[in-house]
Design a protein around this motif. Structure first.
Motif, mmCIF file in Angstrom:
data_model
loop_
_atom_site.group_PDB
_atom_site.id
_atom_site.type_symbol
_atom_site.label_atom_id
_atom_site.label_comp_id
_atom_site.label_asym_id
_atom_site.label_seq_id
_atom_site.Cartn_x
_atom_site.Cartn_y
_atom_site.Cartn_z
ATOM 1 N N GLY A 138 10.918 5.401 -1.662
ATOM 2 C CA GLY A 138 10.509 4.159 -1.026
ATOM 3 C C GLY A 138 10.077 3.086 -2.001
ATOM 4 O O GLY A 138 9.396 2.135 -1.623
ATOM 5 N N LEU A 139 10.458 3.214 -3.256
ATOM 6 C CA LEU A 139 10.029 2.249 -4.261
ATOM 7 C C LEU A 139 10.620 0.871 -4.018
ATOM 8 O O LEU A 139 10.020 -0.140 -4.364
ATOM 9 N N TRP A 140 11.790 0.779 -3.378
ATOM 10 C CA TRP A 140 12.465 -0.496 -3.192
ATOM 11 C C TRP A 140 12.154 -1.112 -1.831
ATOM 12 O O TRP A 140 12.761 -2.119 -1.467
ATOM 13 N N GLU A 141 11.231 -0.539 -1.099
ATOM 14 C CA GLU A 141 10.853 -1.117 0.188
ATOM 15 C C GLU A 141 9.813 -2.200 -0.048
ATOM 16 O O GLU A 141 9.838 -2.851 -1.087
ATOM 17 N N ASP A 142 8.875 -2.378 0.855
ATOM 18 C CA ASP A 142 7.877 -3.423 0.667
ATOM 19 C C ASP A 142 6.901 -3.064 -0.463
ATOM 20 O O ASP A 142 6.850 -1.932 -0.934
ATOM 21 N N THR A 143 6.138 -4.048 -0.908
ATOM 22 C CA THR A 143 5.270 -3.856 -2.072
ATOM 23 C C THR A 143 4.152 -2.856 -1.806
ATOM 24 O O THR A 143 3.715 -2.169 -2.730
ATOM 25 N N ASP A 144 3.682 -2.768 -0.570
ATOM 26 C CA ASP A 144 2.628 -1.801 -0.269
ATOM 27 C C ASP A 144 3.136 -0.375 -0.477
ATOM 28 O O ASP A 144 2.438 0.472 -1.034
ATOM 29 N N LYS A 145 4.358 -0.120 -0.051
ATOM 30 C CA LYS A 145 4.965 1.201 -0.235
ATOM 31 C C LYS A 145 5.183 1.477 -1.725
ATOM 32 O O LYS A 145 4.932 2.585 -2.205
ATOM 33 N N ALA A 146 5.618 0.460 -2.481
ATOM 34 C CA ALA A 146 5.833 0.624 -3.922
ATOM 35 C C ALA A 146 4.513 0.904 -4.641
ATOM 36 O O ALA A 146 4.445 1.740 -5.540
ATOM 37 N N ASP A 147 3.447 0.209 -4.221
ATOM 38 C CA ASP A 147 2.128 0.471 -4.805
ATOM 39 C C ASP A 147 1.671 1.896 -4.515
ATOM 40 O O ASP A 147 1.077 2.555 -5.376
ATOM 41 N N LYS A 148 1.954 2.378 -3.311
ATOM 42 C CA LYS A 148 1.576 3.742 -2.951
ATOM 43 C C LYS A 148 2.357 4.752 -3.801
ATOM 44 O O LYS A 148 1.790 5.735 -4.286
ATOM 45 N N VAL A 149 3.658 4.508 -3.994
ATOM 46 C CA VAL A 149 4.478 5.405 -4.821
ATOM 47 C C VAL A 149 3.941 5.434 -6.242
ATOM 48 O O VAL A 149 3.801 6.491 -6.859
ATOM 49 N N ALA B 104 0.868 4.700 -7.227
ATOM 50 C CA ALA B 104 -0.439 5.363 -7.221
ATOM 51 C C ALA B 104 -0.273 6.881 -7.162
ATOM 52 O O ALA B 104 -0.984 7.614 -7.865
ATOM 53 N N ASP B 105 0.657 7.361 -6.354
ATOM 54 C CA ASP B 105 0.922 8.806 -6.291
ATOM 55 C C ASP B 105 1.425 9.331 -7.628
ATOM 56 O O ASP B 105 1.006 10.396 -8.086
ATOM 57 N N LEU B 106 2.310 8.585 -8.262
ATOM 58 C CA LEU B 106 2.819 8.969 -9.580
ATOM 59 C C LEU B 106 1.690 8.983 -10.606
ATOM 60 O O LEU B 106 1.576 9.898 -11.424
ATOM 61 N N TYR B 107 0.844 7.976 -10.539
ATOM 62 C CA TYR B 107 -0.299 7.894 -11.454
ATOM 63 C C TYR B 107 -1.234 9.094 -11.247
ATOM 64 O O TYR B 107 -1.697 9.701 -12.211
ATOM 65 N N GLN B 108 -1.486 9.440 -9.984
ATOM 66 C CA GLN B 108 -2.360 10.581 -9.673
ATOM 67 C C GLN B 108 -1.743 11.888 -10.172
ATOM 68 O O GLN B 108 -2.437 12.781 -10.635
ATOM 69 N N ALA B 109 -0.422 12.010 -10.078
ATOM 70 C CA ALA B 109 0.247 13.245 -10.493
ATOM 71 C C ALA B 109 0.297 13.385 -12.007
ATOM 72 O O ALA B 109 0.189 14.491 -12.544
ATOM 73 N N VAL B 110 0.441 12.275 -12.726
ATOM 74 C CA VAL B 110 0.615 12.333 -14.174
ATOM 75 C C VAL B 110 -0.713 12.281 -14.920
ATOM 76 O O VAL B 110 -0.854 12.885 -15.987
ATOM 77 N N ALA B 111 -1.693 11.591 -14.384
ATOM 78 C CA ALA B 111 -2.959 11.354 -15.083
ATOM 79 C C ALA B 111 -3.655 12.640 -15.561
ATOM 80 O O ALA B 111 -4.129 12.678 -16.705
ATOM 81 N N PRO B 112 -3.750 13.708 -14.779
ATOM 82 C CA PRO B 112 -4.433 14.909 -15.285
ATOM 83 C C PRO B 112 -3.727 15.522 -16.504
ATOM 84 O O PRO B 112 -4.385 16.037 -17.408
ATOM 85 N N TYR B 113 -2.429 15.449 -16.535
ATOM 86 C CA TYR B 113 -1.688 16.037 -17.653
ATOM 87 C C TYR B 113 -1.780 15.177 -18.903
ATOM 88 O O TYR B 113 -1.722 15.683 -20.012
#
Length: 122
Positions: free
Chosen positions: A26-37, A39-48
């Motif tokens: 959903g990265l190419w949908e509206d900006t709110d959805k892109a921000d959520k994607v 943020a999820d990526l940031y949450q998944a990568v940040a601990p590592y």
């Protein structure tokens, strides 16, 4: 030739997979959805990233990412527009070059002396 074709195929497959994944997420949908994607990526990568023993730069903030995304998107639109604007003239110049190359090859081929029929072959 086959190596270049294979290299192109691999690059095209990677690009197609990346585009498919981003569309699926959903990265190419509206900006709110892109921000959520993001943020999820940031949450998944940040601990590592914190556990890596080497110095790794911080991930950009969402506002920096949004600003750079707009910049690169606009640059892509300008480059695509420039390509489409230049396409007819580039196609014409390439066609003229191809025509002159083929005609010179044909003239060289026709002007080459033919083997004599009088000489016996060994």
């Amino acid at each position: 030739m086959a190596k270049r074709l294979m290299k192109f195929g691999i690059k095209a497959s990677i690009l197609t997979g990346a585009v498919y994944y981003t569309v699926d997420q959903g990265l190419w949908e509206d900006t709110d959805k892109a921000d959520k994607v993001y943020a999820d990526l940031y949450q998944a990568v940040a601990p590592y990233v914190k556990d890596v023993p080497v110095e790794v730069p911080e991930l950009p903030s969402i506002t920096d990412f949004a600003a750079s995304s707009k910049l690169y998107y606009n640059q892509g639109v300008f480059a695509t527009s420039q390509f489409l604007k230049d396409l007819p003239s580039n196609t014409m110049s390439l066609a003229c070059e191809l025509k002159s190359s083929l005609s010179s090859m044909l003239e060289t081929s026709l002007s080459a002396p033919e083997p004599s029929a009088d000489k016996p072959s060994s």
